[in-house]
Design an enzyme around this catalytic site. Structure first.
Site, PDB file in Angstrom:
ATOM      1  N   ALA A 187       0.885  -1.179   0.000  1.00 51.47           N
ATOM      2  CA  ALA A 187       0.000   0.000   0.000  1.00 51.47           C
ATOM      3  C   ALA A 187       0.914   1.217   0.000  1.00 51.47           C
ATOM      4  O   ALA A 187       1.407   1.633   1.045  1.00 51.47           O
ATOM      5  CB  ALA A 187      -0.908  -0.022   1.226  1.00 51.47           C
ATOM      6  N   GLU A 230      -0.694   5.506   5.555  1.00 51.85           N
ATOM      7  CA  GLU A 230      -1.884   5.395   6.410  1.00 51.85           C
ATOM      8  C   GLU A 230      -2.840   6.563   6.206  1.00 51.85           C
ATOM      9  O   GLU A 230      -2.398   7.700   6.041  1.00 51.85           O
ATOM     10  CB  GLU A 230      -1.440   5.400   7.884  1.00 51.85           C
ATOM     11  CG  GLU A 230      -0.510   4.268   8.233  1.00 51.85           C
ATOM     12  CD  GLU A 230       0.090   4.399   9.632  1.00 51.85           C
ATOM     13  OE1 GLU A 230      -0.257   5.350  10.354  1.00 51.85           O
ATOM     14  OE2 GLU A 230       0.913   3.534   9.982  1.00 51.85           O
ATOM     15  N   ASP A 237      -9.780  -3.708  15.846  1.00 53.32           N
ATOM     16  CA  ASP A 237      -8.905  -2.553  16.070  1.00 53.32           C
ATOM     17  C   ASP A 237      -8.907  -1.651  14.848  1.00 53.32           C
ATOM     18  O   ASP A 237      -7.856  -1.235  14.355  1.00 53.32           O
ATOM     19  CB  ASP A 237      -7.485  -3.025  16.420  1.00 53.32           C
ATOM     20  CG  ASP A 237      -6.643  -1.909  17.039  1.00 53.32           C
ATOM     21  OD1 ASP A 237      -7.225  -0.886  17.469  1.00 53.32           O
ATOM     22  OD2 ASP A 237      -5.406  -2.059  17.099  1.00 53.32           O
ATOM     23  N   ASP A 286      -3.517  -4.903   9.622  1.00 54.39           N
ATOM     24  CA  ASP A 286      -3.292  -5.139  11.045  1.00 54.39           C
ATOM     25  C   ASP A 286      -4.371  -6.014  11.672  1.00 54.39           C
ATOM     26  O   ASP A 286      -5.219  -5.544  12.440  1.00 54.39           O
ATOM     27  CB  ASP A 286      -3.164  -3.806  11.807  1.00 54.39           C
ATOM     28  CG  ASP A 286      -2.453  -4.016  13.143  1.00 54.39           C
ATOM     29  OD1 ASP A 286      -2.140  -5.189  13.459  1.00 54.39           O
ATOM     30  OD2 ASP A 286      -2.219  -3.035  13.865  1.00 54.39           O
TER      31      ASP A 286
END
Ligand code: ATP
Length: 311
Positions: free
Chosen positions: A116, A120, A159, A177
């Protein structure tokens, strides 16, 4: 080939396929099959590298997990959970980081993941303060779509937060994650472990230490609020009472349809949270997708059309 940590790691792709693509005698991948380029980031027990598979030129992100560190901090289960959830999710959805292969050497476990490139979503929100309503609509829709798939496979993330929403080459979401991911084997009954990140923690987790698919929708409500307002809806455990009593307000100018959506996601009763109810109920996934905030979303080309400019 060491499998001394109780984690038998095999390439999830068919053996024949991986054999033909790598040079090792055992037919398993090794670090020598890759060119390691720059470091993409570090986690508490891992480092992620931008890599190229020499045989094909294809680029990936490789997560190297230090075995000694895992053992010292008794985190073997976290790594195993991450691998197992990613294997279950497979290549079935463009909005979820795909695990291509796993391998290990004496010191490390290696997860070969989708790359990616654009980092983020959290970084973008921090950089820009907040996102345009078109961007929020687009990213919220992509999260909804990916959650629908993930939950249909019996996986809850537990999460979900902007640090775990990566952006690919085309600025589309890739959820990552899964270290706290949970596999639901029968039905969808709540699980009893405290995991997650304080700002996105649901009332049921605070009060009963329980999380379910619905807790991911609570987190979605928090994320939508944050993308628009540029700040957390709840600051975390210090806001314990506020979370339980749903005490928050919207800053002036907060889009009205988005307000309505956030209100329907930040609901105390997990069964009445939009998206989380049983099929056919007023709170099911269909009702979430049909919310007026998503009226202009074309769900069919959500993953093929261009992303709105990040602003
Ligand atoms: P922790 O383990 O403490 O929860 P983490 O989940 O961020 O932290 P990693 O998964 O090792 O730890 O990721 C470290 C960093 O590498 C992340 O901050 C992220 O920005 C980057 N990264 C992780 N996966 C990818 C990927 N598939 N493509 C690009 N960058 C990635």
């Amino acid at each position: 080939y060491p499998e001394d940590d109780g984690m038998p790691l095999r390439p999830p792709a068919s053996r024949g396929q991986s054999k033909s693509r790598n040079s090792s005698v055992t037919g398993r991948m090794t670090v020598d099959d890759f060119e390691f380029m720059e470091e993409l980031g570090q986690g508490s027990y891992s480092t992620v590298w931008h890599c190229r598979l020499l045989a094909t030129g294809q680029e990936y992100a490789i997560k190297r997990i230090d075995k000694a560190h895992l053992k010292r901090h008794q985190k073997e289960q976290t790594a195993l959970a991450e691998k197992n959830t990613l294997v279950r999710l497979g290549s079935g959805h463009p909005g979820i980081v795909r695990l291509h292969w796993t391998f290990q050497d004496e010191w490390s476990l290696f997860f070969v993941l989708d790359l990616a490139r654009n980092g983020e979503l959290q970084t973008r929100i921090s950089r820009m303060g907040s996102l345009s309503i078109e961007c929020v609509r687009y990213y919220a829709a992509q999260i909804v779509d990916a959650l629908g798939y993930m939950h249909s496979k019996g996986v809850i993330h537990r999460d979900l937060k902007p640090e775990n929403l990566l952006l690919d080459d085309a600025f589309r979401i890739k959820i990552t994650d899964f270290g706290t991911g949970k596999l639901l084997d029968s039905g969808g009954e709540p699980t009893k472990t405290f995991v997650g990140t304080a700002q996105y923690v649901s009332p049921e987790l605070l009060e009963h230490n329980e999380s379910s698919k619905s807790s991911d929708f609570w987190a979605l409500g928090c994320i939508i609020y944050q993308m628009i307002a540029g700040r957390f809806v709840f600051r975390g455990l210090a806001d314990w009472q506020k979370i339980k009593q749903l005490e928050y307000d919207f800053p002036e100018g907060f889009d009205e349809q988005a307000q309505d959506l956030v209100r329907k996601l930040l609901v105390r009763d997990p069964d009445q949270r939009l998206g989380a109810g049983p099929s056919g109920s007023p709170y099911d996934m269909k009702a979430l997708r049909s919310h007026p905030f998503f009226a202009s979303i074309n769900w069919r080309n959500l993953w093929s059309g261009p992303a709105p400019p990040l602003e």
